[in-house]
Every structure is written in C-alpha cells, then in structure tokens.
Design a protein around this motif. Sequence first.
Motif, PDB file in Angstrom:
ATOM      1  N   PHE A  98      66.003  18.311 -72.631  1.00 22.06           N
ATOM      2  CA  PHE A  98      65.409  18.508 -71.319  1.00 22.06           C
ATOM      3  C   PHE A  98      64.193  19.425 -71.399  1.00 22.06           C
ATOM      4  O   PHE A  98      63.233  19.273 -70.639  1.00 22.06           O
ATOM      5  CB  PHE A  98      66.447  19.065 -70.347  1.00 22.06           C
ATOM      6  N   GLN A  99      64.214  20.365 -72.333  1.00 21.72           N
ATOM      7  CA  GLN A  99      63.055  21.234 -72.523  1.00 21.72           C
ATOM      8  C   GLN A  99      61.837  20.419 -72.941  1.00 21.72           C
ATOM      9  O   GLN A  99      60.706  20.693 -72.500  1.00 21.72           O
ATOM     10  CB  GLN A  99      63.359  22.289 -73.583  1.00 21.72           C
ATOM     11  N   ASP A 151      67.591  13.378 -81.542  1.00 20.66           N
ATOM     12  CA  ASP A 151      66.627  13.838 -82.543  1.00 20.66           C
ATOM     13  C   ASP A 151      65.838  15.038 -82.031  1.00 20.66           C
ATOM     14  O   ASP A 151      64.613  15.046 -82.024  1.00 20.66           O
ATOM     15  CB  ASP A 151      65.674  12.713 -82.967  1.00 20.66           C
ATOM     16  N   ILE A 152      66.570  16.079 -81.614  1.00 22.20           N
ATOM     17  CA  ILE A 152      65.899  17.320 -81.252  1.00 22.20           C
ATOM     18  C   ILE A 152      65.338  17.957 -82.522  1.00 22.20           C
ATOM     19  O   ILE A 152      65.681  17.579 -83.635  1.00 22.20           O
ATOM     20  CB  ILE A 152      66.851  18.285 -80.510  1.00 22.20           C
ATOM     21  N   GLU A 153      64.467  18.921 -82.365  1.00 24.10           N
ATOM     22  CA  GLU A 153      63.701  19.441 -83.496  1.00 24.10           C
ATOM     23  C   GLU A 153      64.576  19.947 -84.639  1.00 24.10           C
ATOM     24  O   GLU A 153      64.232  19.790 -85.821  1.00 24.10           O
ATOM     25  CB  GLU A 153      62.782  20.568 -83.008  1.00 24.10           C
ATOM     26  N   ASP A 193      58.894  13.486 -75.480  1.00 25.27           N
ATOM     27  CA  ASP A 193      57.526  13.859 -75.133  1.00 25.27           C
ATOM     28  C   ASP A 193      56.838  12.717 -74.384  1.00 25.27           C
ATOM     29  O   ASP A 193      56.140  12.934 -73.383  1.00 25.27           O
ATOM     30  CB  ASP A 193      56.728  14.208 -76.391  1.00 25.27           C
ATOM     31  N   GLU A 194      57.043  11.493 -74.871  1.00 24.22           N
ATOM     32  CA  GLU A 194      56.452  10.325 -74.205  1.00 24.22           C
ATOM     33  C   GLU A 194      57.058  10.128 -72.815  1.00 24.22           C
ATOM     34  O   GLU A 194      56.366   9.755 -71.865  1.00 24.22           O
ATOM     35  CB  GLU A 194      56.671   9.067 -75.044  1.00 24.22           C
ATOM     36  N   ILE A 195      58.352  10.352 -72.713  1.00 21.90           N
ATOM     37  CA  ILE A 195      59.022  10.203 -71.422  1.00 21.90           C
ATOM     38  C   ILE A 195      58.426  11.172 -70.403  1.00 21.90           C
ATOM     39  O   ILE A 195      58.088  10.797 -69.271  1.00 21.90           O
ATOM     40  CB  ILE A 195      60.532  10.445 -71.568  1.00 21.90           C
ATOM     41  N   VAL A 229      66.245  19.791 -63.686  1.00 26.85           N
ATOM     42  CA  VAL A 229      66.954  19.373 -64.896  1.00 26.85           C
ATOM     43  C   VAL A 229      68.403  19.840 -64.820  1.00 26.85           C
ATOM     44  O   VAL A 229      68.714  20.836 -64.161  1.00 26.85           O
ATOM     45  CB  VAL A 229      66.298  19.945 -66.173  1.00 26.85           C
ATOM     46  N   PRO A 230      69.315  19.145 -65.518  1.00 28.99           N
ATOM     47  CA  PRO A 230      70.721  19.540 -65.461  1.00 28.99           C
ATOM     48  C   PRO A 230      71.060  20.756 -66.316  1.00 28.99           C
ATOM     49  O   PRO A 230      72.025  21.453 -66.030  1.00 28.99           O
ATOM     50  CB  PRO A 230      71.471  18.295 -65.957  1.00 28.99           C
TER      51      PRO A 230
END
Length: 342
Positions: A76-77, A271-273, A290-292, A68-69
């Motif tokens: 990315f998490q 749309d992070i938490e 999550d789907e990705i 991950v970058p």
Amino acid sequence: MRTGATISDVASAAGVSRATVSRVMNGSTVDAELTRRVRAAAAELHYRPSVTARSLSLGRTLAVGIVVPDLANPMFQAVLRAVADGAHRHGYSVVVAETAGPDRDEADIVRSTRARCDALVIVAPRMSQEVLAEVLDEVDPVVLVNRTVPGSATPSVNVDYSPAMYGVVEHLVGLGHRAIAYLSGPESSPSNTARLDGLGRARLAFGDVRFFTLACGATVAEGYALAHAALATQATAVVAYNDQVAFGLLGHLHELGVDVPGTLSVVGFDDIELARYATPSLTTVHVPYDEIGARAWARLHARIAGEAEPAPDAGVDVRGAAEVLPAALLTRASSATAPAAG
C-alpha cells in the motif's frame, strides 16, 4: 536570490498573461511551450503560489485523499507513493487515511476524508458491495484500486490475481509438488477472494494434487503463527497470501530448523522490495504497484480536470470502467523441486 515574486512578476518574465500563469500553476491544460516558459520563469524567480489563494480562487481544496487499509504494508505504501508523486506534480497536496483496526468504520473514514479534499483514491476497500456502491455515489470523483463494483461507472485499477495464483500452482506442480498449502488472507479482502478463485481452478486442473487452505491474515506475525499448522498438513509447498505472511513463515521455519526449499518450498505474493533480500530470496508474484498508483492518479486527475482519460498501456485488460494489470511470477531461491518421498 530574489524572494517574494508575484504572479505578475512571473507573467512579465514569461511574456504571458496572469491568467496563463494561473492556469499553468493550477495544473490546467496549457500549450506546452507556454507551460515551459511559465515554469522556467517561476523557477528563476523562486515563485511559490499561495496554497490558500489558489484554493479560494478555484473553490477547491487542492488536495486529494488516499484511503488505505494498512499503512504498515509496503504494498500500500508503493501505491500511495505513486499517487502522491503524480498529485504533487500537478500542484495537489495529499491527505492520507488508514482504515486498519476492528473498531474503525471504513465507510465513515472514506466520507470524512473526502470532506477534506477534492477527490479520492480508495485502495482495496473491504466493505460490502452494497455499502461501497452507496459510498461511491457520495464521494465522487473517486478511483478504486484493487476493487470493482459490478455495473458501476467508477474507474478502477486492478490486478488479475486469479490467473496469477493459478500460475503459482502450475509452477509448483511442475517442480513435482503434490501437496500444497495456502495461507489465506483476510476474509473480507477481494484480492484474497481472487486468489482463492485461482486456487479453485487449479484444484480442478490438477486432480492428483492435495490442497490445504489455512485461515491466516496479512501480517508477518500471522504468517509466523501458522508455521506449525502448515507443517502439520505435510504439504511440500506453501503459498502465502502476501510477502509479509511469507516472511513470518520463513522466520519461524528457520527457528524450527526446517530447510527451505529442501523440505518446504515457500511462495509469496506482491514482490515487495525486501522479497529479493529474504533468506532464501523469495519466489513471489510481482505486482506492479508503482504502475497501479500512477494509473490511478492519471485517471483521477482526468476526472478532476474534466479531461479525457489517457489511454491505458499495452497489455492492460479493459473491462468496462476497470483496468486490469497482469501479474508475473518471479522465481527465486525459496521454491525448488519437491523432496523425494521417504
């Protein structure tokens, strides 16, 4: 509690051969009923296969790598977590590598990570197309996230950022905004290029709207630093490259006493938490990370196991080896009707 159970103990308890137990524990395709019996027996006996023995018997490391970058980015998490969940369910450990930093050679990090594992998921690589194509040939099996190489057979899982950006502009124009600024992401980021493509199409569609593009980045600090420049454009709405940039911008605007959204609307991406808990809550583009991650693992595992890939979910656009997931605008409190001209 019984300890030290062997593969023979599990085979005897499940009424199957040692070979069947081995196949189940290694994640190979086995009849569903046999799999259930083996896993039930293993749980009852508290059996844990030896990672070293499994690796030697299979001639593999039983590990997958995720490159991950930027590990600080919640986006990315989320991908990493979903890939890791899938990997662990199939008996794989996970090696994580980060490519952030101006002096780090992304291609070399990908190669060195692949040397320690059986397969890779590479998330949003920023190397050139030529270098990436060369690296992919060296590290297969591999799955890309948020990047494709035209003409390549390498599986990838992506997001349709261009129409998502167009939808953001359409939303703001519908609220009466006629001056919109975009805080642009890293120049090497393909997802930023896609956002700019959507912005370009919006320029053509909404000829009465003034657009401003300001070079920014991907971090909270970079968003914070651009507050004065964004205000200087006299735009009534700002679209940030991602939610982290939007958070930095919101923080500085609050310090400056700028009313959001009364004076300036702010829109993020990802749309992070924390987006829903910002003050005000952040209008943003929901990206299904999550789907990705889950889909990236499903495709990678199929390649490792030599199986056919599971079919993508409905609504996923398949373009050659690429699966492209849609993104959706979530309207919250940080965007509102443009202020009346004074």
